[in-house]
Scaffold this active site. Structure first.
Site, mmCIF file in Angstrom:
data_model
loop_
_atom_site.group_PDB
_atom_site.id
_atom_site.type_symbol
_atom_site.label_atom_id
_atom_site.label_comp_id
_atom_site.label_asym_id
_atom_site.label_seq_id
_atom_site.Cartn_x
_atom_site.Cartn_y
_atom_site.Cartn_z
ATOM 1 C CG ASP A 43 -0.859 -0.577 0.686
ATOM 2 O OD1 ASP A 43 -0.428 -0.561 1.662
ATOM 3 O OD2 ASP A 43 -1.992 -0.605 0.221
ATOM 4 C CG ASP B 151 -0.863 -3.415 4.342
ATOM 5 O OD1 ASP B 151 -1.627 -3.262 5.365
ATOM 6 O OD2 ASP B 151 -1.258 -3.095 3.310
ATOM 7 C CG ASP C 91 -7.492 -3.846 3.820
ATOM 8 O OD1 ASP C 91 -8.645 -3.907 3.546
ATOM 9 O OD2 ASP C 91 -7.228 -4.188 5.002
#
Length: 230
Positions: free
Chosen positions: A176, A15, A17
């Site tokens: 995240d 991922d 961000d």
């Protein structure tokens, strides 16, 4: 003492961000410039932090409608305004999380292929990776508008695997949030979640995954030295 799950992936998908890069300052600035332009109250960075994860339209919608009201036309206008402002500030105050560059170099040294799979639009993803100096680590990038769907749809991860020449079972996802976990589980690959990112206000230790990372470098502990080269 807990046992660390270990894998032998041929590819690792990241991922963006909240996993590779801390981009919240830029996202918050663009959001508040948008809100100011539209005569709306400003939002705190911590509040905007909770809105990140499902792409720009979702972020903007939540900025406009959380404890407030907005028509679809107003949301559409806001999305256009956000994109205009974010084009200017994208990457200006972003930072690479500790351990990320060493992790990427360590994975490449083991012959593991790398990809970014993000819900951020390509027009912002590719310039951001270049600006932060990490674009060269990745063999492919799947952005939020590469396909008609975004994470948690596993199609995004499957496309990355196809481009990398691996089957999903030979890959590992690092993210995240629940978006990353659900996408990985749907694609049939293990997933590790970082504890420092943007999990939409959901405690990351409540999300089903195969391990938690407080620093990106801990990902290397989950990968067996015998991982086959790509």
């Amino acid at each position: 003492m807990s046992v660390v799950a270990r894998f032998t992936p041929r590819a690792v998908l990241f991922d963006l961000d909240g996993t590779l890069l801390d981009t919240i300052a830029d996202l918050a600035e663009a959001a508040n410039l948008m809100l100011a332009e539209l005569g709306r109250p400003q939002r705190g960075q911590d509040e905007i932090h909770r809105f990140v994860g499902k792409g720009i339209p979702n972020l903007v919608r939540r900025c406009m409608t959380e404890n407030a009201a907005a028509t679809e036309a107003e949301v559409d206008t806001a999305v256009a305004a956000f994109r205009r402002h974010y084009t200017v500030v994208n990457g200006m105050r972003a930072a690479i999380y500790p351990g990320v560059e060493d992790t990427l170099q360590g994975l490449r040294a083991r012959g593991i292929r790398l990809a970014v799979v993000t819900n951020k639009a390509e027009a912002f993803t590719l310039p951001l990776l270049e600006r932060m100096g990490i674009a060269g680590h990745f063999d492919t990038v799947v952005s939020g508008d590469t396909l008609p769907v975004k994470k948690p749809d596993p199609a995004t991860l499957r496309l990355a695997c196809e481009r990398l020449g691996v089957v999903p079972a030979e890959a590992l996802m690092i993210g995240d949030s629940a978006n990353d976990a659900l996408a990985a589980q749907g694609a049939g690959m293990p997933v590790l979640l970082v504890t420092y990112g943007y999990s939409e206000g959901v405690p990351v230790d409540t999300i089903e995954c195969d391990g938690l990372l407080s620093n990106a470098l801990q990902a290397l502990d989950h990968i067996a030295p015998s991982a086959p080269p790509a």
